[in-house]
Motif scaffolding. Structure first.
Motif, PDB file in Angstrom:
ATOM      1  N   UNK A  42     -13.684  75.626-118.211  1.00  0.00           N
ATOM      2  CA  UNK A  42     -12.993  75.419-116.937  1.00  0.00           C
ATOM      3  C   UNK A  42     -13.273  74.053-116.324  1.00  0.00           C
ATOM      4  N   UNK A  43     -13.460  73.040-117.182  1.00  0.00           N
ATOM      5  CA  UNK A  43     -13.516  71.686-116.665  1.00  0.00           C
ATOM      6  C   UNK A  43     -12.099  71.239-116.297  1.00  0.00           C
ATOM      7  N   UNK A  44     -11.963  70.099-115.653  1.00  0.00           N
ATOM      8  CA  UNK A  44     -10.681  69.642-115.118  1.00  0.00           C
ATOM      9  C   UNK A  44     -10.003  68.721-116.133  1.00  0.00           C
ATOM     10  N   UNK A  45      -8.770  69.070-116.522  1.00  0.00           N
ATOM     11  CA  UNK A  45      -8.002  68.250-117.463  1.00  0.00           C
ATOM     12  C   UNK A  45      -6.911  67.508-116.707  1.00  0.00           C
ATOM     13  N   UNK A  46      -6.919  66.188-116.806  1.00  0.00           N
ATOM     14  CA  UNK A  46      -5.934  65.361-116.119  1.00  0.00           C
ATOM     15  C   UNK A  46      -5.916  63.976-116.749  1.00  0.00           C
ATOM     16  N   UNK A  47      -4.734  63.386-116.864  1.00  0.00           N
ATOM     17  CA  UNK A  47      -4.581  62.014-117.389  1.00  0.00           C
ATOM     18  C   UNK A  47      -5.251  61.855-118.749  1.00  0.00           C
ATOM     19  N   UNK A  48      -5.060  62.845-119.622  1.00  0.00           N
ATOM     20  CA  UNK A  48      -5.563  62.808-121.010  1.00  0.00           C
ATOM     21  C   UNK A  48      -7.077  62.804-121.110  1.00  0.00           C
ATOM     22  N   UNK A  49      -7.753  63.259-120.069  1.00  0.00           N
ATOM     23  CA  UNK A  49      -9.210  63.320-120.070  1.00  0.00           C
ATOM     24  C   UNK A  49      -9.655  64.650-119.476  1.00  0.00           C
ATOM     25  N   UNK A  50     -10.888  65.029-119.775  1.00  0.00           N
ATOM     26  CA  UNK A  50     -11.498  66.184-119.117  1.00  0.00           C
ATOM     27  C   UNK A  50     -12.680  65.688-118.291  1.00  0.00           C
ATOM     28  N   UNK A  51     -12.777  66.223-117.078  1.00  0.00           N
ATOM     29  CA  UNK A  51     -13.827  65.810-116.155  1.00  0.00           C
ATOM     30  C   UNK A  51     -14.783  66.972-115.922  1.00  0.00           C
ATOM     31  N   UNK A  52     -16.064  66.672-115.912  1.00  0.00           N
ATOM     32  CA  UNK A  52     -17.102  67.682-115.733  1.00  0.00           C
ATOM     33  C   UNK A  52     -16.864  68.481-114.456  1.00  0.00           C
ATOM     34  N   UNK A  53     -16.982  69.799-114.575  1.00  0.00           N
ATOM     35  CA  UNK A  53     -16.959  70.693-113.419  1.00  0.00           C
ATOM     36  C   UNK A  53     -18.370  71.232-113.252  1.00  0.00           C
ATOM     37  N   UNK A  54     -19.123  70.632-112.339  1.00  0.00           N
ATOM     38  CA  UNK A  54     -20.527  71.005-112.192  1.00  0.00           C
ATOM     39  C   UNK A  54     -20.703  72.430-111.678  1.00  0.00           C
ATOM     40  N   UNK A  55     -19.673  72.967-111.028  1.00  0.00           N
ATOM     41  CA  UNK A  55     -19.764  74.320-110.493  1.00  0.00           C
ATOM     42  C   UNK A  55     -19.763  75.373-111.584  1.00  0.00           C
ATOM     43  N   UNK A  56     -19.128  75.068-112.719  1.00  0.00           N
ATOM     44  CA  UNK A  56     -19.038  76.063-113.801  1.00  0.00           C
ATOM     45  C   UNK A  56     -20.002  75.792-114.950  1.00  0.00           C
ATOM     46  N   UNK A  57     -20.615  74.606-114.997  1.00  0.00           N
ATOM     47  CA  UNK A  57     -21.659  74.342-115.981  1.00  0.00           C
ATOM     48  C   UNK A  57     -21.195  73.768-117.304  1.00  0.00           C
ATOM     49  N   UNK A  58     -22.090  73.805-118.281  1.00  0.00           N
ATOM     50  CA  UNK A  58     -21.865  73.206-119.594  1.00  0.00           C
ATOM     51  C   UNK A  58     -20.716  73.891-120.332  1.00  0.00           C
ATOM     52  N   UNK A  59     -20.101  73.135-121.244  1.00  0.00           N
ATOM     53  CA  UNK A  59     -19.122  73.714-122.158  1.00  0.00           C
ATOM     54  C   UNK A  59     -19.525  73.384-123.591  1.00  0.00           C
ATOM     55  N   UNK A  60     -19.063  74.197-124.537  1.00  0.00           N
ATOM     56  CA  UNK A  60     -19.377  73.941-125.938  1.00  0.00           C
ATOM     57  C   UNK A  60     -18.206  74.353-126.815  1.00  0.00           C
TER      58      UNK A  60
END
Length: 255
Positions: A74-92
């Protein structure tokens, strides 16, 4: 006398090797199979080759899950990039990997604040493990003009291996890591058979040269190995208060 005998043996050995080489045909040292598989390179070094697994192409996070509960990332996807969502934590990654070549790009925001370890902190865990510090971390941090402990700056294998040089670009610019990861090997009984090793190019500059690791990369304490097999690649949502960083163009080739 002993020294003279040793020299004579070396000379004789060199002579016999030279004679053996003279008697050989060039064909005797030519190998024709197996023929390496053809791979079409990307147009530029950062473009994925034909045999790569695309982990993020800028469109969605289908290849990723939240580390804590394996739900959809559930990180943020925009402008061909993903941005860290600190509220939901790490992704793998959903997929598990052993040995591989990884390409990944990241950007520290141009309005980054903070200092030391609290300035654009994230990390790429080359094998995510569900215990201890969580695996083997390649540090992501703004160190263009930001001092910290050198085994914790960008390009380090966290708390273990200092980068050969500081190759950081300014905040706001896209930066690259190209990684060759060789996972550790363990016996059935859990005994370590071979150490993990890693080679890292940061923005095209060599910063880890076939570096062997003494274990995982804890924040506190000494590294240690514990038996594991194939594992996900993890991206860290660090808990500092600085502005979140972004990632793009992530691909991997299994080795």
């Amino acid at each position: 006398m002993k020294r003279i005998l040793t020299v004579a043996i070396i000379v004789l050995s060199s002579y016999l090797q030279a004679r053996a080489q003279e008697k050989m045909k060039p064909e005797e040292t030519e190998i024709y199979s197996p023929v390496p598989v053809k791979v079409k390179p990307g147009a530029a070094f950062r473009d994925a080759p034909s045999d790569a697994i695309i982990l993020f192409d800028g469109k969605n996070l289908d290849q990723w899950v939240n580390t804590k509960d394996s739900s959809a990332a559930s990180w943020i996807v925009s402008d061909n990039a993903m941005t860290v969502n600190k509220a939901t934590g790490d992704i793998q990654t959903r997929q598990l990997f052993t040995d591989y070549q990884l390409h990944i790009e990241y950007r520290i925001p141009s309005n980054i604040t903070g200092s030391g370890q609290a300035r654009g902190n994230s990390g790429i865990f080359l094998a995510s493990l569900p215990w201890g510090p969580g695996g083997y971390e390649l540090q992501v941090l703004d160190n263009y003009d930001n001092a910290t402990y050198v085994n914790g700056q960008a390009g380090s294998m966290y708390k273990q291996a200092i980068p050969l040089v500081n190759a950081c670009l300014k905040p706001g610019e896209w930066q690259t890591y190209d990684v060759i990861w060789t996972a550790p090997r363990f016996s059935e009984a859990g005994l370590l058979k071979s150490l993990a090793s890693v080679t890292v190019f940061h923005n095209g500059v060599l910063v880890q040269n076939n570096t062997t690791l003494l274990g995982d990369t804890p924040y506190i304490g000494q590294p240690a190995y514990r038996k594991h097999g194939a594992a996900p690649i993890k991206l860290q949502a660090h808990g500092d208060k600085s502005e979140p960083i972004s990632y793009r163009n992530i691909w991997v080739r299994t080795l």
